[in-house]
Design an enzyme around this catalytic site. Sequence first.
Site, PDB file in Angstrom:
ATOM      1  N   ALA A  58      63.285  50.215 105.731  1.00 37.79           N
ATOM      2  CA  ALA A  58      62.876  51.502 105.172  1.00 37.79           C
ATOM      3  C   ALA A  58      64.002  52.219 104.430  1.00 37.79           C
ATOM      4  O   ALA A  58      63.745  52.939 103.464  1.00 37.79           O
ATOM      5  CB  ALA A  58      62.315  52.397 106.275  1.00 37.79           C
ATOM      6  N   LEU A  59      65.232  52.037 104.861  1.00 40.08           N
ATOM      7  CA  LEU A  59      66.341  52.705 104.177  1.00 40.08           C
ATOM      8  C   LEU A  59      66.628  52.102 102.801  1.00 40.08           C
ATOM      9  O   LEU A  59      67.267  52.751 101.964  1.00 40.08           O
ATOM     10  CB  LEU A  59      67.605  52.680 105.037  1.00 40.08           C
ATOM     11  CG  LEU A  59      67.593  53.609 106.246  1.00 40.08           C
ATOM     12  CD1 LEU A  59      68.857  53.427 107.076  1.00 40.08           C
ATOM     13  CD2 LEU A  59      67.436  55.065 105.815  1.00 40.08           C
ATOM     14  N   ALA A  82      57.294  50.547 107.843  1.00 45.84           N
ATOM     15  CA  ALA A  82      56.985  51.021 109.193  1.00 45.84           C
ATOM     16  C   ALA A  82      58.280  51.277 109.946  1.00 45.84           C
ATOM     17  O   ALA A  82      59.123  50.397 110.052  1.00 45.84           O
ATOM     18  CB  ALA A  82      56.129  50.005 109.938  1.00 45.84           C
ATOM     19  N   VAL A  83      58.408  52.495 110.438  1.00 43.72           N
ATOM     20  CA  VAL A  83      59.538  52.859 111.286  1.00 43.72           C
ATOM     21  C   VAL A  83      58.938  53.180 112.650  1.00 43.72           C
ATOM     22  O   VAL A  83      58.161  54.132 112.779  1.00 43.72           O
ATOM     23  CB  VAL A  83      60.307  54.077 110.722  1.00 43.72           C
ATOM     24  CG1 VAL A  83      61.511  54.393 111.601  1.00 43.72           C
ATOM     25  CG2 VAL A  83      60.741  53.824 109.278  1.00 43.72           C
ATOM     26  N   THR A  88      66.682  54.828 120.711  1.00 40.84           N
ATOM     27  CA  THR A  88      67.817  55.604 120.223  1.00 40.84           C
ATOM     28  C   THR A  88      67.373  56.601 119.163  1.00 40.84           C
ATOM     29  O   THR A  88      66.235  56.593 118.692  1.00 40.84           O
ATOM     30  CB  THR A  88      68.889  54.679 119.604  1.00 40.84           C
ATOM     31  OG1 THR A  88      68.351  54.108 118.407  1.00 40.84           O
ATOM     32  CG2 THR A  88      69.299  53.586 120.578  1.00 40.84           C
ATOM     33  N   HIS A  90      68.128  56.533 116.194  1.00 44.40           N
ATOM     34  CA  HIS A  90      68.036  55.831 114.915  1.00 44.40           C
ATOM     35  C   HIS A  90      66.687  56.052 114.233  1.00 44.40           C
ATOM     36  O   HIS A  90      66.612  56.167 113.009  1.00 44.40           O
ATOM     37  CB  HIS A  90      68.293  54.331 115.141  1.00 44.40           C
ATOM     38  CG  HIS A  90      68.423  53.538 113.891  1.00 44.40           C
ATOM     39  ND1 HIS A  90      69.464  53.709 113.004  1.00 44.40           N
ATOM     40  CD2 HIS A  90      67.638  52.570 113.372  1.00 44.40           C
ATOM     41  CE1 HIS A  90      69.313  52.885 111.985  1.00 44.40           C
ATOM     42  NE2 HIS A  90      68.218  52.175 112.194  1.00 44.40           N
ATOM     43  N   ASN A 115      53.817  57.710  99.450  1.00 41.49           N
ATOM     44  CA  ASN A 115      54.686  57.358 100.571  1.00 41.49           C
ATOM     45  C   ASN A 115      53.829  56.894 101.744  1.00 41.49           C
ATOM     46  O   ASN A 115      53.235  57.703 102.441  1.00 41.49           O
ATOM     47  CB  ASN A 115      55.553  58.549 100.976  1.00 41.49           C
ATOM     48  CG  ASN A 115      56.538  58.198 102.079  1.00 41.49           C
ATOM     49  OD1 ASN A 115      56.481  57.134 102.672  1.00 41.49           O
ATOM     50  ND2 ASN A 115      57.438  59.111 102.349  1.00 41.49           N
ATOM     51  N   ARG A 129      47.024  52.139 112.310  1.00 44.29           N
ATOM     52  CA  ARG A 129      47.100  52.927 111.071  1.00 44.29           C
ATOM     53  C   ARG A 129      47.201  52.080 109.795  1.00 44.29           C
ATOM     54  O   ARG A 129      47.149  52.618 108.690  1.00 44.29           O
ATOM     55  CB  ARG A 129      48.285  53.880 111.150  1.00 44.29           C
ATOM     56  CG  ARG A 129      48.023  55.016 112.112  1.00 44.29           C
ATOM     57  CD  ARG A 129      49.265  55.854 112.360  1.00 44.29           C
ATOM     58  NE  ARG A 129      48.991  57.031 113.166  1.00 44.29           N
ATOM     59  CZ  ARG A 129      48.770  57.042 114.471  1.00 44.29           C
ATOM     60  NH1 ARG A 129      48.776  55.905 115.144  1.00 44.29           N
ATOM     61  NH2 ARG A 129      48.532  58.164 115.126  1.00 44.29           N
TER      62      ARG A 129
END
Length: 171
Positions: A58-59, A82-83, A88, A90, A115, A129
């Site tokens: 994603a980054l 997908a995140v 953590t 993160h 997005n 989803r």
Amino acid sequence: MEIGQYKPNHHGNGLRIGIVQSRFNEPVCNGLVEICLEELQGLGVIGEDILLVTVPGALEIPLALQKLAETGQFDALIALGAVIRGETYHFELVSNESSSCISRIALDFGIPIANAVLTTENDKQALVRISEKGRNAARVAVEMGNLSSALDYLNQDDQERSEAAVEEHRV
């Protein structure tokens, strides 16, 4: 009082769409892209007018979107990824930075970006989803690509509009 109104246009004929897909959380992301492509084609966007680019996570999505936007060849872009929350902090960093950069690129380049980077608590939520988010990304890209073109047309002066109309109807 009568007011002008632009009605949503979901006809994708002639639109060029760029898609950037994250490969991280691969089953979810592959599902998103499959459904998104299916919906784009259902809306009339032909395969040769779609470019799919994949990135590690994603980054990395924003940089690829920026490079596509720089070409000026696309009417709209789509971000798919997908995140999924881990143990953590993160998760927050990745989801916030990715989303923020995607919005900034859309505004900086004046190009619509749908997005569809999911941010969920777990894999189960992400899988549920996929269908809705994939379809919605395609619909948003087509609608906003058409709206952006219509609004660009309003920015042209009368002479440019006349010339554009003549060109559009030339056989």
